[in-house]
Enzyme design. Sequence first.
Site, mmCIF file in Angstrom:
data_model
loop_
_atom_site.group_PDB
_atom_site.id
_atom_site.type_symbol
_atom_site.label_atom_id
_atom_site.label_comp_id
_atom_site.label_asym_id
_atom_site.label_seq_id
_atom_site.Cartn_x
_atom_site.Cartn_y
_atom_site.Cartn_z
ATOM 1 N N CYS A 70 0.494 -1.079 -0.167
ATOM 2 C CA CYS A 70 0.562 0.057 -0.416
ATOM 3 C C CYS A 70 0.668 1.022 0.094
ATOM 4 O O CYS A 70 2.011 1.287 0.241
ATOM 5 C CB CYS A 70 -0.700 -0.183 1.240
ATOM 6 S SG CYS A 70 -1.828 -1.851 1.672
ATOM 7 N N HIS A 107 17.811 -36.709 -8.365
ATOM 8 C CA HIS A 107 16.844 -36.315 -7.212
ATOM 9 C C HIS A 107 15.917 -36.398 -6.879
ATOM 10 O O HIS A 107 15.017 -35.983 -5.669
ATOM 11 C CB HIS A 107 18.057 -35.431 -6.310
ATOM 12 C CG HIS A 107 19.634 -36.216 -6.093
ATOM 13 N ND1 HIS A 107 19.421 -37.313 -5.614
ATOM 14 C CD2 HIS A 107 20.401 -35.595 -6.332
ATOM 15 C CE1 HIS A 107 21.020 -38.122 -5.274
ATOM 16 N NE2 HIS A 107 21.300 -36.425 -5.829
ATOM 17 N N ASN A 112 -1.043 1.705 5.918
ATOM 18 C CA ASN A 112 -0.731 0.052 5.163
ATOM 19 C C ASN A 112 0.201 0.128 6.100
ATOM 20 O O ASN A 112 0.762 -0.162 6.679
ATOM 21 C CB ASN A 112 0.691 1.395 4.079
ATOM 22 C CG ASN A 112 1.326 0.085 3.757
ATOM 23 O OD1 ASN A 112 1.656 -0.944 3.944
ATOM 24 N ND2 ASN A 112 3.005 0.560 3.871
ATOM 25 N N GLY A 113 -0.162 -2.410 6.058
ATOM 26 C CA GLY A 113 0.740 -2.670 7.451
ATOM 27 C C GLY A 113 -1.192 -3.540 7.911
ATOM 28 O O GLY A 113 -1.730 -3.724 6.883
ATOM 29 N N ARG A 167 4.740 0.651 -5.976
ATOM 30 C CA ARG A 167 5.135 -0.856 -5.104
ATOM 31 C C ARG A 167 3.752 -1.922 -5.168
ATOM 32 O O ARG A 167 3.600 -3.079 -4.512
ATOM 33 C CB ARG A 167 4.469 0.323 -3.990
ATOM 34 C CG ARG A 167 5.555 1.428 -3.681
ATOM 35 C CD ARG A 167 5.018 2.104 -2.964
ATOM 36 N NE ARG A 167 4.606 2.051 -1.430
ATOM 37 C CZ ARG A 167 5.769 2.063 -0.248
ATOM 38 N NH1 ARG A 167 6.827 2.491 -0.553
ATOM 39 N NH2 ARG A 167 5.120 1.794 0.853
ATOM 40 N N TRP A 171 -3.348 -3.218 -1.471
ATOM 41 C CA TRP A 171 -2.907 -3.409 -2.160
ATOM 42 C C TRP A 171 -3.351 -4.729 -1.208
ATOM 43 O O TRP A 171 -2.887 -4.535 0.396
ATOM 44 C CB TRP A 171 -0.830 -4.108 -1.785
ATOM 45 C CG TRP A 171 -0.405 -5.144 -2.546
ATOM 46 C CD1 TRP A 171 -0.097 -5.731 -3.566
ATOM 47 C CD2 TRP A 171 -0.139 -6.673 -1.329
ATOM 48 N NE1 TRP A 171 0.453 -7.051 -3.685
ATOM 49 C CE2 TRP A 171 0.353 -7.339 -1.825
ATOM 50 C CE3 TRP A 171 0.089 -7.049 0.470
ATOM 51 C CZ2 TRP A 171 0.878 -8.534 -1.834
ATOM 52 C CZ3 TRP A 171 0.511 -8.252 0.458
ATOM 53 C CH2 TRP A 171 0.958 -8.899 -0.928
ATOM 54 N N GLU A 192 17.283 -17.375 -9.560
ATOM 55 C CA GLU A 192 17.094 -16.131 -9.892
ATOM 56 C C GLU A 192 16.417 -15.918 -11.262
ATOM 57 O O GLU A 192 15.565 -15.408 -12.033
ATOM 58 C CB GLU A 192 17.496 -15.443 -9.854
ATOM 59 C CG GLU A 192 17.481 -13.564 -10.519
ATOM 60 C CD GLU A 192 16.814 -12.708 -10.157
ATOM 61 O OE1 GLU A 192 16.078 -13.528 -8.628
ATOM 62 O OE2 GLU A 192 16.005 -11.990 -10.378
ATOM 63 N N GLU A 239 7.041 -14.550 -12.217
ATOM 64 C CA GLU A 239 6.639 -13.191 -11.389
ATOM 65 C C GLU A 239 5.801 -12.310 -12.274
ATOM 66 O O GLU A 239 5.041 -12.095 -12.174
ATOM 67 C CB GLU A 239 7.329 -12.882 -10.465
ATOM 68 C CG GLU A 239 8.902 -11.545 -10.918
ATOM 69 C CD GLU A 239 9.778 -11.190 -9.559
ATOM 70 O OE1 GLU A 239 10.718 -10.993 -9.711
ATOM 71 O OE2 GLU A 239 8.725 -10.911 -8.781
ATOM 72 N N LYS A 267 6.221 -3.998 -4.478
ATOM 73 C CA LYS A 267 7.902 -3.811 -4.503
ATOM 74 C C LYS A 267 8.630 -3.912 -3.002
ATOM 75 O O LYS A 267 9.611 -3.818 -3.196
ATOM 76 C CB LYS A 267 7.362 -2.492 -5.751
ATOM 77 C CG LYS A 267 9.117 -1.992 -6.039
ATOM 78 C CD LYS A 267 10.008 -2.860 -6.805
ATOM 79 C CE LYS A 267 10.889 -2.504 -7.210
ATOM 80 N NZ LYS A 267 11.959 -3.720 -7.500
ATOM 81 N N LYS A 298 12.239 -14.737 -11.999
ATOM 82 C CA LYS A 298 11.841 -13.146 -13.302
ATOM 83 C C LYS A 298 10.532 -13.758 -13.882
ATOM 84 O O LYS A 298 9.932 -13.049 -14.171
ATOM 85 C CB LYS A 298 12.877 -13.609 -13.507
ATOM 86 C CG LYS A 298 13.968 -11.880 -13.785
ATOM 87 C CD LYS A 298 14.289 -10.910 -12.761
ATOM 88 C CE LYS A 298 13.537 -11.232 -12.020
ATOM 89 N NZ LYS A 298 14.331 -10.168 -10.550
HETATM 90 O O1 M6R Z 1 13.261 -4.313 -1.495
HETATM 91 P P1 M6R Z 1 13.332 -5.850 -1.051
HETATM 92 O O2 M6R Z 1 14.784 -6.354 -2.034
HETATM 93 O O3 M6R Z 1 14.003 -6.216 0.287
HETATM 94 O O4 M6R Z 1 12.501 -7.209 -1.572
HETATM 95 C C1 M6R Z 1 13.298 -8.045 -2.128
HETATM 96 C C2 M6R Z 1 11.813 -8.781 -2.374
HETATM 97 O O5 M6R Z 1 10.547 -8.700 -2.175
HETATM 98 C C3 M6R Z 1 12.225 -8.283 -4.121
HETATM 99 O O6 M6R Z 1 13.217 -8.992 -4.362
HETATM 100 C C4 M6R Z 1 11.066 -9.435 -4.765
HETATM 101 O O7 M6R Z 1 11.940 -10.446 -4.679
HETATM 102 C C5 M6R Z 1 11.296 -8.760 -6.656
HETATM 103 N N1 M6R Z 1 9.899 -8.788 -6.975
HETATM 104 C C6 M6R Z 1 12.078 -10.099 -7.866
HETATM 105 O O8 M6R Z 1 12.146 -9.576 -8.679
#
Ligand code: M6R
Length: 608
Positions: free
Chosen positions: A2, A503, A98-99, A27, A74, A480, A487, A603, A484
């Site tokens: 949020c 395994h 927010n929270g 965000r 959010w 990673e 997501e 974000k 990517k």
């Molecule tokens: O702001 P931060 O680096 O602490 O965020 C961590 C994760 O939320 C962030 O890296 C998330 O996994 C990304 N969406 C990945 O692309």
Amino acid sequence: MCGIVGIVGQQPVSERLVDALKRLEYRGYDSAGVATIIDGALHRRRAEGKLVNLEARLKEEPLSATIGIAHTRWATHGAPTERNAHPHFTDGVAVVHNGIIENFAELKDELSESGAEFRTETDTEVVAQLLARFRRDGLGRREAMHAMLKRVRGAYALAILFEDDPSTIMAARNGPPLAIGHGNGEMFLGSDAIALAPFTNEITYLIDGDWAVIGKTGVHIFDMDGNFVTRPRQVSTAAAFIVDKGNHRHFMEKEIYEQPEVISHALSHYINFIDNQVLPVSDDIDFAKVPSLAVSACGTAYLAGLIGKYWFERYARLPVEIDVASEFRYREIPLSPQSAALFISQSGETADTLASLRYCKEQGLKIGAVVNACESTIAREADAVFPILSGPEIGVASTKAFTCQLAVLAALAIRAGKARGTVTDDQEQALVKSLTGMPLIMRQVLNSIKPKIELLSRELSICRDVLYLGRGTSFPLAMEGALKLKEISYIHAEGYAAGELKHGPIALIDENMPVIVIAPNDRFFEKTVSNMQEVAARGGRIILITDEKGAAASKLDTMHTIVLPNVDEVIAPMIFSMPLQLLAYHTAVFMGTDVDQPRNLAKSVTVE
Ligand code: M6R
């Protein structure tokens, strides 16, 4: 997660509130709303979905006022409907939050028993209901605010309007950040300084437990006991960043192509390019003396930390304990107070990472923060800040922050190796030369691989599952790459250590399962080739991402091979990130997903 903004001033606020919300769009959110006070009465407009819907609402029914609060939601408790969108109104009180209010169920029961009628499924509504109840009980606005804060438990950033005071916004923070902006006869409130950048660069950050009464000309801040406190006013650099897409279709694309430039900038903070040496870092962490390093982070930042672990262990012979922050914080890890801890976070506000930091602090460890947002809570609570200097990252999928985190971790590992006597002067020179040459190679790779990646992305876009494999630092990189892809394209993808294939995951291999193998021609190459043979023998479709030497040596029948230049092992993770990021990006573009703001993602994750 949020976003909150507020303005109390002399000019109309609605449009400016929405503009500020736009700067918080990155965000992640699923509904939005604005509340104002007009002629002694609260008014609001709310809409599901994107801010254009709220703008349309405001066009149909404008709100003309000089005070207001606004929110992008959010969803955590309750579906992302207009009814659940903030601001929430109860008897002359408007609240945005927010929270998560953790004891909301208990409070809701208590308030319902005394006659409160709840209109939403949100946890936030208990805040509005509590304030309204305290006012009915005869408390003044500040007393009601203080009494409410004594009752709620959990994480919150709050902005509140009272209908009977059209010149004040109240705010409170416990967890998610809140920045107060100082203007000329106007005051502002925002989840971060970027939201407030068009209005002011003079910022006061609330700290946990603070609550504030904000008027046109200033702010009074109180602690949880109701004592008046002062917090520093500082000049924010957020306004210096131009947050636009340039010539790119998406922020993510822009951020991918920015990497050579931002990595150079990041490296210049850690490296003497003339002498090929790593510059001294903070005195607060003595890498020569620490017996071990604890590392904690979330998501992509965690995967950067995992690659960093390989480097700290290899170059500095420094044992690294690493875990995702949501586990780290609760594992009750016995940690030596002589050790140091590193927390990696782009936003510097991730709730689990912050909680892990506080856990380590309590255990007496020295704290280092590898962050992008240097004004963030994690940065402020650390003993030593290692900025990654990638500039604002707006795309929810982390790209340039990841490679800048890697560049900084590599420099720190080399520095630690020098301090511990495990990296010689010659090795330092060679490693630093590789890092120095990296931006140029990145640029060459970005300029050359696009046609091949687009072709491949078209094929991937019709797949249901994709497996990524790698060994050594290419293992976290495989995770990673998979993160990517999943997501932003919503294709199911998993990253595995190539040696783990037999395994379990090998059971998945068939002609419908693309297997992306990340295999620079390094110490592990032959072993990875054996794993590729196992995939090929079962009809799996291999997409090999390798270097020139690897392509010449592999002799395997692959579906596609992406060939990158031969590079030193230390920079391979950054260079090999380029095709992985572009692959995810172009696949998502083919599929027509919302690349910069993928569904359900935020974000900055400021709740557990
Ligand atoms: O702001 P931060 O680096 O602490 O965020 C961590 C994760 O939320 C962030 O890296 C998330 O996994 C990304 N969406 C990945 O692309």
